[in-house]
Design a protein around this motif. Sequence first.
Motif, PDB file in Angstrom:
ATOM      1  N   LEU A   1     -31.693 -54.916 -45.102  1.00 53.24           N
ATOM      2  CA  LEU A   1     -32.063 -54.824 -43.745  1.00 53.24           C
ATOM      3  C   LEU A   1     -31.179 -53.658 -42.958  1.00 53.24           C
ATOM      4  O   LEU A   1     -29.986 -53.857 -43.377  1.00 53.24           O
ATOM      5  CB  LEU A   1     -32.334 -56.036 -42.905  1.00 53.24           C
ATOM      6  CG  LEU A   1     -33.402 -56.737 -43.444  1.00 53.24           C
ATOM      7  CD1 LEU A   1     -33.288 -58.030 -42.452  1.00 53.24           C
ATOM      8  CD2 LEU A   1     -34.823 -56.045 -43.109  1.00 53.24           C
ATOM      9  N   ARG A   2     -31.427 -52.968 -42.292  1.00 55.77           N
ATOM     10  CA  ARG A   2     -30.532 -52.240 -41.182  1.00 55.77           C
ATOM     11  C   ARG A   2     -30.878 -52.612 -39.815  1.00 55.77           C
ATOM     12  O   ARG A   2     -31.852 -53.225 -39.802  1.00 55.77           O
ATOM     13  CB  ARG A   2     -30.763 -50.556 -41.489  1.00 55.77           C
ATOM     14  CG  ARG A   2     -30.513 -49.975 -42.737  1.00 55.77           C
ATOM     15  CD  ARG A   2     -30.940 -48.590 -42.923  1.00 55.77           C
ATOM     16  NE  ARG A   2     -32.319 -48.675 -42.866  1.00 55.77           N
ATOM     17  CZ  ARG A   2     -33.220 -47.295 -42.797  1.00 55.77           C
ATOM     18  NH1 ARG A   2     -32.314 -46.094 -42.673  1.00 55.77           N
ATOM     19  NH2 ARG A   2     -34.507 -47.289 -42.675  1.00 55.77           N
TER      20      ARG A   2
ATOM     21  N   PHE B   1     -34.268 -54.878 -32.896  1.00 59.99           N
ATOM     22  CA  PHE B   1     -35.013 -54.737 -34.250  1.00 59.99           C
ATOM     23  C   PHE B   1     -34.352 -54.670 -35.317  1.00 59.99           C
ATOM     24  O   PHE B   1     -32.987 -54.181 -35.504  1.00 59.99           O
ATOM     25  CB  PHE B   1     -36.127 -53.446 -34.074  1.00 59.99           C
ATOM     26  CG  PHE B   1     -37.038 -53.578 -32.942  1.00 59.99           C
ATOM     27  CD1 PHE B   1     -38.253 -54.327 -32.957  1.00 59.99           C
ATOM     28  CD2 PHE B   1     -36.607 -53.170 -31.661  1.00 59.99           C
ATOM     29  CE1 PHE B   1     -38.993 -54.378 -31.927  1.00 59.99           C
ATOM     30  CE2 PHE B   1     -37.526 -53.111 -30.692  1.00 59.99           C
ATOM     31  CZ  PHE B   1     -38.617 -53.697 -30.588  1.00 59.99           C
ATOM     32  N   PHE B   2     -34.963 -54.989 -36.365  1.00 61.45           N
ATOM     33  CA  PHE B   2     -34.251 -54.806 -37.737  1.00 61.45           C
ATOM     34  C   PHE B   2     -35.366 -53.924 -38.403  1.00 61.45           C
ATOM     35  O   PHE B   2     -36.433 -53.672 -38.360  1.00 61.45           O
ATOM     36  CB  PHE B   2     -34.374 -56.126 -38.770  1.00 61.45           C
ATOM     37  CG  PHE B   2     -33.322 -57.001 -38.330  1.00 61.45           C
ATOM     38  CD1 PHE B   2     -31.931 -56.926 -38.515  1.00 61.45           C
ATOM     39  CD2 PHE B   2     -33.663 -58.190 -37.568  1.00 61.45           C
ATOM     40  CE1 PHE B   2     -30.860 -57.869 -37.899  1.00 61.45           C
ATOM     41  CE2 PHE B   2     -32.689 -59.134 -37.079  1.00 61.45           C
ATOM     42  CZ  PHE B   2     -31.303 -58.817 -37.349  1.00 61.45           C
ATOM     43  N   LEU B   3     -34.643 -53.105 -39.482  1.00 56.96           N
ATOM     44  CA  LEU B   3     -35.453 -52.032 -40.255  1.00 56.96           C
ATOM     45  C   LEU B   3     -35.336 -52.193 -41.717  1.00 56.96           C
ATOM     46  O   LEU B   3     -34.392 -52.683 -42.324  1.00 56.96           O
ATOM     47  CB  LEU B   3     -34.919 -50.491 -39.681  1.00 56.96           C
ATOM     48  CG  LEU B   3     -35.037 -50.580 -38.354  1.00 56.96           C
ATOM     49  CD1 LEU B   3     -33.479 -50.221 -37.758  1.00 56.96           C
ATOM     50  CD2 LEU B   3     -35.877 -49.384 -38.031  1.00 56.96           C
ATOM     51  N   HIS B   4     -36.355 -51.941 -42.602  1.00 54.98           N
ATOM     52  CA  HIS B   4     -36.335 -51.892 -43.795  1.00 54.98           C
ATOM     53  C   HIS B   4     -35.129 -51.131 -44.478  1.00 54.98           C
ATOM     54  O   HIS B   4     -34.527 -50.077 -43.752  1.00 54.98           O
ATOM     55  CB  HIS B   4     -37.702 -51.159 -44.483  1.00 54.98           C
ATOM     56  CG  HIS B   4     -37.862 -51.414 -45.957  1.00 54.98           C
ATOM     57  ND1 HIS B   4     -37.203 -50.566 -46.621  1.00 54.98           N
ATOM     58  CD2 HIS B   4     -38.672 -52.343 -46.890  1.00 54.98           C
ATOM     59  CE1 HIS B   4     -37.513 -50.869 -48.212  1.00 54.98           C
ATOM     60  NE2 HIS B   4     -38.464 -51.830 -47.900  1.00 54.98           N
ATOM     61  N   GLU B   5     -34.614 -51.562 -45.413  1.00 56.40           N
ATOM     62  CA  GLU B   5     -33.327 -50.811 -45.909  1.00 56.40           C
ATOM     63  C   GLU B   5     -33.575 -49.462 -46.379  1.00 56.40           C
ATOM     64  O   GLU B   5     -32.470 -48.548 -46.164  1.00 56.40           O
ATOM     65  CB  GLU B   5     -32.860 -51.656 -47.153  1.00 56.40           C
ATOM     66  CG  GLU B   5     -33.760 -51.376 -48.383  1.00 56.40           C
ATOM     67  CD  GLU B   5     -33.356 -52.299 -49.793  1.00 56.40           C
ATOM     68  OE1 GLU B   5     -31.839 -52.415 -49.597  1.00 56.40           O
ATOM     69  OE2 GLU B   5     -33.846 -52.902 -50.517  1.00 56.40           O
ATOM     70  N   THR B   6     -34.599 -48.736 -46.723  1.00 59.24           N
ATOM     71  CA  THR B   6     -34.919 -47.570 -46.952  1.00 59.24           C
ATOM     72  C   THR B   6     -36.043 -46.776 -46.186  1.00 59.24           C
ATOM     73  O   THR B   6     -36.108 -45.879 -45.981  1.00 59.24           O
ATOM     74  CB  THR B   6     -35.063 -47.399 -48.460  1.00 59.24           C
ATOM     75  OG1 THR B   6     -36.186 -47.962 -48.909  1.00 59.24           O
ATOM     76  CG2 THR B   6     -33.831 -47.625 -49.343  1.00 59.24           C
ATOM     77  N   ARG B   7     -37.082 -47.599 -45.803  1.00 58.36           N
ATOM     78  CA  ARG B   7     -38.109 -47.303 -45.303  1.00 58.36           C
ATOM     79  C   ARG B   7     -38.240 -47.345 -43.849  1.00 58.36           C
ATOM     80  O   ARG B   7     -37.259 -47.956 -43.137  1.00 58.36           O
ATOM     81  CB  ARG B   7     -39.436 -47.958 -45.745  1.00 58.36           C
ATOM     82  CG  ARG B   7     -39.475 -47.786 -47.086  1.00 58.36           C
ATOM     83  CD  ARG B   7     -41.021 -48.693 -47.607  1.00 58.36           C
ATOM     84  NE  ARG B   7     -41.141 -48.651 -48.945  1.00 58.36           N
ATOM     85  CZ  ARG B   7     -42.403 -49.127 -49.578  1.00 58.36           C
ATOM     86  NH1 ARG B   7     -43.308 -49.644 -48.722  1.00 58.36           N
ATOM     87  NH2 ARG B   7     -42.574 -49.058 -50.941  1.00 58.36           N
TER      88      ARG B   7
END
Length: 337
Positions: A276-277, A282-288
């Motif tokens: 995750l990022r 909020f968290f975000l998908h590692e690439t999307r």
Amino acid sequence: MTSLAEAVDAIAEEHGFSGVVSVDRGGRAEFAKAYGPADRAYAIPNTVDTRFAIASGAKALTALTVVSLIEDGVLRLDTTARSLLRDDLPLIDDRVTVEQLLAHRSGIGDYLDEDDPDLDLDDYLLPVPMQQLAAPEDYLGVLDGYAAKFPPGERFSYCNAGYVVLALLAERASGVGYHELVRSRVCAPAGMRDTEFLRSDELPDRTARGYVPAGDGRWRSNVFHLPVRGVGDGGAYTTVADMSAFWRALFAGRIVPARWVTEMVRPRQDVPGERLRAGLGFFLHETRDQVTLIGQDAGVSFMSVHDPASALTYTVIGNTSAGAWPVLRPLRERFSG
């Protein structure tokens, strides 16, 4: 090929899942199903419109409340916590800012440190009776006494205490109670009619009780494990329909302006040990570009993922501590890669 419904049903049965699974695009349901009991004593089943606690999923509500106050000029990203805490919580570094708290980069000591490898969320973790914790000011005694982990801004470290502090700052800066701030600034504009910080000892109908395992196949209510009413770091109750409404309202700019949404979901750093990022709340998908909310606590497991490009939302929400995670697997395989 196994259908999504077949895959979810099989895993739900294998793991005794209790909760709701939902998939929709733009608010149009593609799959929604409830499993297991909302109340074990009275054998009341969960339904697709049952309200569940979402633990740390509520951090996004806090972040958006704070950002709405920034938009109104009540706070700033560079407002220091000390300017509003005054003499309270003296171990918080005077340099800690609102932005650092939002980004989990404040370095403050945490009353519930999830970096602790020995942490057991099903244990009795808080040092005061649960009924004493119902508002941000009630947490001053719980938050006090934890030394800083590192200097402000040095690095990322997930911090529950930081979001309780944000709730305190929001109250003190605005003169309005935290729960009312969330209701008026986030839930109302998003049309989240079933989302509220409920008291665990006053749960209304259509609301799931949380359960932790008590051994020998028995289950125990989580009422003595968690604060009687959540504040900045978690504890809201919601439905899968409200989560869908939340994502649509967020990316339509109905909660905070679009420029702030872009800033909040901008990846600021990778999350150590996770795929995750992190943004602001909020968290975000590692690439999307998929945006994620995650919550876990005693008797609570929750994840909701939204893809702004396709308007896809999938949510799994359960009333046991780990029940959601197995059921998420087929959803993540199909929609997140």
